[in-house]
Design a protein around this motif. Structure first.
Motif, PDB file in Angstrom:
ATOM      1  N   ARG A 129     -12.485   3.970   2.139  1.00  0.00           N
ATOM      2  CA  ARG A 129     -12.759   3.683   3.543  1.00  0.00           C
ATOM      3  C   ARG A 129     -12.912   2.176   3.763  1.00  0.00           C
ATOM      4  NH1 ARG A 129     -17.147   3.283   7.251  1.00  0.00           N
ATOM      5  NH2 ARG A 129     -16.492   4.015   9.314  1.00  0.00           N
ATOM      6  N   ILE A 130     -13.643   1.495   2.890  1.00  0.00           N
ATOM      7  CA  ILE A 130     -13.805   0.046   3.016  1.00  0.00           C
ATOM      8  C   ILE A 130     -12.449  -0.645   2.949  1.00  0.00           C
ATOM      9  CG2 ILE A 130     -14.698  -2.017   1.870  1.00  0.00           C
ATOM     10  CD1 ILE A 130     -16.810  -0.508   3.373  1.00  0.00           C
ATOM     11  N   MET A 131     -11.611  -0.223   1.992  1.00  0.00           N
ATOM     12  CA  MET A 131     -10.287  -0.835   1.863  1.00  0.00           C
ATOM     13  C   MET A 131      -9.430  -0.548   3.090  1.00  0.00           C
ATOM     14  SD  MET A 131     -10.487  -2.564  -0.850  1.00  0.00           S
ATOM     15  CE  MET A 131      -8.767  -3.092  -0.892  1.00  0.00           C
ATOM     16  N   SER A 132      -9.590   0.631   3.671  1.00  0.00           N
ATOM     17  CA  SER A 132      -8.825   0.964   4.871  1.00  0.00           C
ATOM     18  C   SER A 132      -9.248   0.102   6.050  1.00  0.00           C
ATOM     19  CB  SER A 132      -9.005   2.444   5.223  1.00  0.00           C
ATOM     20  OG  SER A 132      -8.464   3.265   4.228  1.00  0.00           O
ATOM     21  N   LEU A 133     -10.566  -0.091   6.207  1.00  0.00           N
ATOM     22  CA  LEU A 133     -11.055  -0.946   7.285  1.00  0.00           C
ATOM     23  C   LEU A 133     -10.559  -2.377   7.105  1.00  0.00           C
ATOM     24  CD1 LEU A 133     -14.726   0.364   7.551  1.00  0.00           C
ATOM     25  CD2 LEU A 133     -12.920   0.641   9.260  1.00  0.00           C
ATOM     26  N   ALA A 134     -10.577  -2.852   5.859  1.00  0.00           N
ATOM     27  CA  ALA A 134     -10.054  -4.193   5.589  1.00  0.00           C
ATOM     28  C   ALA A 134      -8.557  -4.260   5.865  1.00  0.00           C
ATOM     29  CB  ALA A 134     -10.344  -4.585   4.138  1.00  0.00           C
ATOM     30  N   ILE A 180      -6.924  -2.736   8.121  1.00  0.00           N
ATOM     31  CA  ILE A 180      -6.643  -2.826   9.548  1.00  0.00           C
ATOM     32  C   ILE A 180      -6.492  -4.288   9.948  1.00  0.00           C
ATOM     33  CG2 ILE A 180      -7.550  -2.374  11.870  1.00  0.00           C
ATOM     34  CD1 ILE A 180      -9.080   0.005  10.591  1.00  0.00           C
ATOM     35  N   VAL A 181      -7.457  -5.107   9.517  1.00  0.00           N
ATOM     36  CA  VAL A 181      -7.382  -6.539   9.805  1.00  0.00           C
ATOM     37  C   VAL A 181      -6.234  -7.180   9.031  1.00  0.00           C
ATOM     38  CG1 VAL A 181      -8.665  -8.706   9.778  1.00  0.00           C
ATOM     39  CG2 VAL A 181      -9.866  -6.545  10.199  1.00  0.00           C
ATOM     40  N   PHE A 182      -6.113  -6.783   7.760  1.00  0.00           N
ATOM     41  CA  PHE A 182      -5.070  -7.335   6.901  1.00  0.00           C
ATOM     42  C   PHE A 182      -3.674  -7.097   7.474  1.00  0.00           C
ATOM     43  CE2 PHE A 182      -2.081  -6.016   3.488  1.00  0.00           C
ATOM     44  CZ  PHE A 182      -1.852  -7.255   2.910  1.00  0.00           C
ATOM     45  N   MET A 183      -3.457  -5.925   8.068  1.00  0.00           N
ATOM     46  CA  MET A 183      -2.144  -5.586   8.591  1.00  0.00           C
ATOM     47  C   MET A 183      -1.788  -6.353   9.858  1.00  0.00           C
ATOM     48  SD  MET A 183      -0.429  -3.634   6.668  1.00  0.00           S
ATOM     49  CE  MET A 183      -0.615  -2.515   5.280  1.00  0.00           C
ATOM     50  N   ILE A 184      -2.788  -6.952  10.499  1.00  0.00           N
ATOM     51  CA  ILE A 184      -2.485  -7.793  11.652  1.00  0.00           C
ATOM     52  C   ILE A 184      -1.709  -9.027  11.217  1.00  0.00           C
ATOM     53  CG2 ILE A 184      -3.523  -9.207  13.478  1.00  0.00           C
ATOM     54  CD1 ILE A 184      -5.809  -7.204  13.575  1.00  0.00           C
ATOM     55  N   VAL A 185      -1.947  -9.472   9.988  1.00  0.00           N
ATOM     56  CA  VAL A 185      -1.289 -10.685   9.497  1.00  0.00           C
ATOM     57  C   VAL A 185       0.227 -10.535   9.416  1.00  0.00           C
ATOM     58  CG1 VAL A 185      -1.114 -12.290   7.547  1.00  0.00           C
ATOM     59  CG2 VAL A 185      -3.341 -11.467   8.311  1.00  0.00           C
ATOM     60  N   PRO A 186       0.769  -9.443   8.812  1.00  0.00           N
ATOM     61  CA  PRO A 186       2.227  -9.297   8.837  1.00  0.00           C
ATOM     62  C   PRO A 186       2.799  -9.239  10.253  1.00  0.00           C
ATOM     63  CG  PRO A 186       1.280  -7.821   7.226  1.00  0.00           C
ATOM     64  CD  PRO A 186       0.138  -8.398   7.995  1.00  0.00           C
ATOM     65  N   ILE A 187       1.996  -8.750  11.207  1.00  0.00           N
ATOM     66  CA  ILE A 187       2.467  -8.702  12.584  1.00  0.00           C
ATOM     67  C   ILE A 187       2.598 -10.112  13.160  1.00  0.00           C
ATOM     68  CG2 ILE A 187       1.870  -7.925  14.923  1.00  0.00           C
ATOM     69  CD1 ILE A 187       0.467  -5.534  13.632  1.00  0.00           C
ATOM     70  N   LEU A 188       1.617 -10.969  12.829  1.00  0.00           N
ATOM     71  CA  LEU A 188       1.562 -12.296  13.438  1.00  0.00           C
ATOM     72  C   LEU A 188       2.216 -13.388  12.595  1.00  0.00           C
ATOM     73  CD1 LEU A 188      -2.127 -12.263  14.766  1.00  0.00           C
ATOM     74  CD2 LEU A 188      -0.031 -11.701  16.009  1.00  0.00           C
ATOM     75  N   ALA A 189       2.260 -13.198  11.261  1.00  0.00           N
ATOM     76  CA  ALA A 189       2.700 -14.285  10.381  1.00  0.00           C
ATOM     77  C   ALA A 189       4.112 -14.792  10.683  1.00  0.00           C
ATOM     78  CB  ALA A 189       2.589 -13.851   8.918  1.00  0.00           C
ATOM     79  N   MET A 218       1.799   0.334  10.459  1.00  0.00           N
ATOM     80  CA  MET A 218       1.079   0.257   9.192  1.00  0.00           C
ATOM     81  C   MET A 218      -0.411   0.005   9.442  1.00  0.00           C
ATOM     82  SD  MET A 218       3.954  -2.057   7.231  1.00  0.00           S
ATOM     83  CE  MET A 218       2.989  -2.333   5.758  1.00  0.00           C
ATOM     84  N   ALA A 219      -0.714  -0.867  10.405  1.00  0.00           N
ATOM     85  CA  ALA A 219      -2.107  -1.144  10.749  1.00  0.00           C
ATOM     86  C   ALA A 219      -2.778   0.091  11.338  1.00  0.00           C
ATOM     87  CB  ALA A 219      -2.183  -2.313  11.725  1.00  0.00           C
ATOM     88  N   LEU A 220      -2.056   0.800  12.191  1.00  0.00           N
ATOM     89  CA  LEU A 220      -2.613   2.007  12.809  1.00  0.00           C
ATOM     90  C   LEU A 220      -2.913   3.082  11.765  1.00  0.00           C
ATOM     91  CD1 LEU A 220      -0.400   2.266  16.032  1.00  0.00           C
ATOM     92  CD2 LEU A 220      -2.779   1.491  15.859  1.00  0.00           C
ATOM     93  N   SER A 221      -2.023   3.224  10.798  1.00  0.00           N
ATOM     94  CA  SER A 221      -2.260   4.240   9.770  1.00  0.00           C
ATOM     95  C   SER A 221      -3.424   3.854   8.866  1.00  0.00           C
ATOM     96  CB  SER A 221      -0.988   4.486   8.951  1.00  0.00           C
ATOM     97  OG  SER A 221      -0.597   3.337   8.234  1.00  0.00           O
ATOM     98  N   SER A 222      -3.657   2.550   8.675  1.00  0.00           N
ATOM     99  CA  SER A 222      -4.831   2.119   7.911  1.00  0.00           C
ATOM    100  C   SER A 222      -6.111   2.497   8.641  1.00  0.00           C
ATOM    101  CB  SER A 222      -4.785   0.604   7.687  1.00  0.00           C
ATOM    102  OG  SER A 222      -3.732   0.260   6.817  1.00  0.00           O
TER     103      SER A 222
END
Length: 402
Positions: free
Chosen positions: A128-133, A135-144, A255-259
């Motif tokens: 669960r902790i990794m999934s919550l992380a 969510i934020v982590f997956m924003i980076v591929p969207i914006l990078a 990918m972020a949504l599934s996390s």
């Protein structure tokens, strides 16, 4: 806990940012540094991943002996240094050397983040902790990629690396000021060949550990083939270089949504069930995409739709497989995390590079390689995570791996 999750996500994002922000800049880097073969530009991504993967062998045993925080600060400091060197590189070989060393430095984030989270959580809580992380982590591929495009619009590709150095410096200060040491002195292991050898044997010999690690390796191979090929697919196959940021965001968004969904579901269904279900969906969607493209062809938006559908399962795979792989190895979390990281990163990078080098002006080599990775991952995950049969007279079946 919120700050801890945010810091974990930001540390993980340093790696994603160092990879994905490069994508729009690959043609400019090739032109500036006189790279003749277009496929060779993929090395900017691949050498980083190889350095990132191999160096994890170092950080794990060191962190089990000396603790997590100090080693993480050193790694982040080197990340800043080599990002700066890459931004100043006057030749392609020097850029590749700096990228390799930047990957070596960034490896500290992967190993130590997994070990730090495992120090504090396990099983479904860790997933669960990794999934919550994530969510934020997956924003980076969207914006990078959009960040890379934005830098190119006003300056040169070199300033992308300077931006990475600034980000690394911010992370360094955050860790120094806010992250406590998570490995108790009593839990530290001797730094000896015997100790490392025993931990290595246990990590590679445990069915859940090695099976889930290979599963992640294959899935990462598919992901890295996407990352190394997407610039050429968008630029050369579909002729729309202006859309690279939007295309990447549309595919990374699910990918972020599934996390996020995984963080909500993992306590209810357990990591094993979610992993196997996600891998089944991942494989079916990848095969459908391949068949549709082979028989009917596709537009750029059909490609985006099908690939987004496929990648929507990704957020349910990585965190659950990672948690299942680490579950029996809490007493050697640093070494186990490093060995698993080497296999998944180097193996995934080599698979992705092999698929990317077969680019022929169409999406078919990518789709064939991607589908093959998905199917093999599903088969190995079933072997690595067998269901436990309930003993007579007990209640509902219990999955030991959950």
């Amino acid at each position: 806990m919120r700050e801890f999750v945010a810091l974990v996500a930001a540390l993980m994002a340093s790696n994603a940012l160092a990879i994905d922000a490069m994508l729009p800049a690959l043609p400019a880097i090739g032109d500036s540094l006189h790279v003749a073969q277009a496929n060779h530009r993929q090395l900017v991504i691949t050498v980083y991943l190889i350095g990132f993967g191999i160096a994890q062998l170092i950080y794990g045993p060191l962190s089990d002996r000396f603790g997590r925080k100090g080693l993480l600060v050193v790694g982040l400091g080197l990340y800043v240094v080599f990002a700066t060197v890459a931004g100043l590189a006057a030749s392609f070989p020097l850029l590749l050397a700096a990228r390799t060393m930047q990957g070596v430095a960034a490896a500290s984030t992967r190993v130590l983040v997994m070990a730090i989270v495992r120090d504090r959580y396990q099983g479904s809580a860790m997933a669960r902790i990794m999934s919550l992380a994530m969510i934020v982590f997956m924003i980076v591929p969207i914006l990078a990629p959009s960040f890379g495009q934005g830098v190119l619009a006003i300056s040169s590709w070199r300033h992308i690396f300077i931006g990475l150095a600034v980000y690394g410096l911010i992370l360094t200060l955050w860790v120094i000021l806010r992250l406590p040491e998570t490995l108790a002195p009593a839990a530290r292991r001797a730094l000896s060949f015997a100790s490392i050898g025993q931990a290595t044997k246990e990590t590679l010999g445990n069915r859940a550990s090695i099976g889930n690690t290979i599963t992640v390796t294959l899935v990462m191979g598919g992901l890295f083939s996407f990352i190394t090929s997407i610039q050429q697919i968008v630029f050369d196959v579909f002729g729309r270089p202006d859309l690279i940021g939007l295309v990447f965001a549309c595919i990374a968004g699910p990918m972020a949504l599934s996390s996020y969904a995984n963080s909500r579901l993992v306590h209810r269904f357990g990591p094993r069930r979610l992993l196997l279900t996600a891998l089944a969906g991942f494989s079916v969607a990848a095969l459908i995409h391949l068949v549709v493209t082979e028989t009917m062809g596709e537009t750029i938006w059909a490609f985006v739709l099908m690939q987004a559908l496929t990648m929507s399962s990704f957020g349910l795979i990585g965190s659950n497989a990672g948690a299942l792989a680490m579950e029996p190895l809490g007493h050697i979390a640093g070494t186990a995390s490093s060995l698993q990281g080497v296999i998944t990163t180097v193996g995934g990078a080599l698979i992705g590079y092999a698929i990317g080098q077969n680019f022929n002006g169409t999406t078919l080599p990518f789709l064939i390689g991607f589908s093959s990775c998905a199917i093999l991952a599903l088969l190995i995950a079933y072997w690595a995570n067998p269901a436990m049969i309930k003993p007579p007279g007990q209640g509902p079946s219990h999955i030991k791996t959950e």
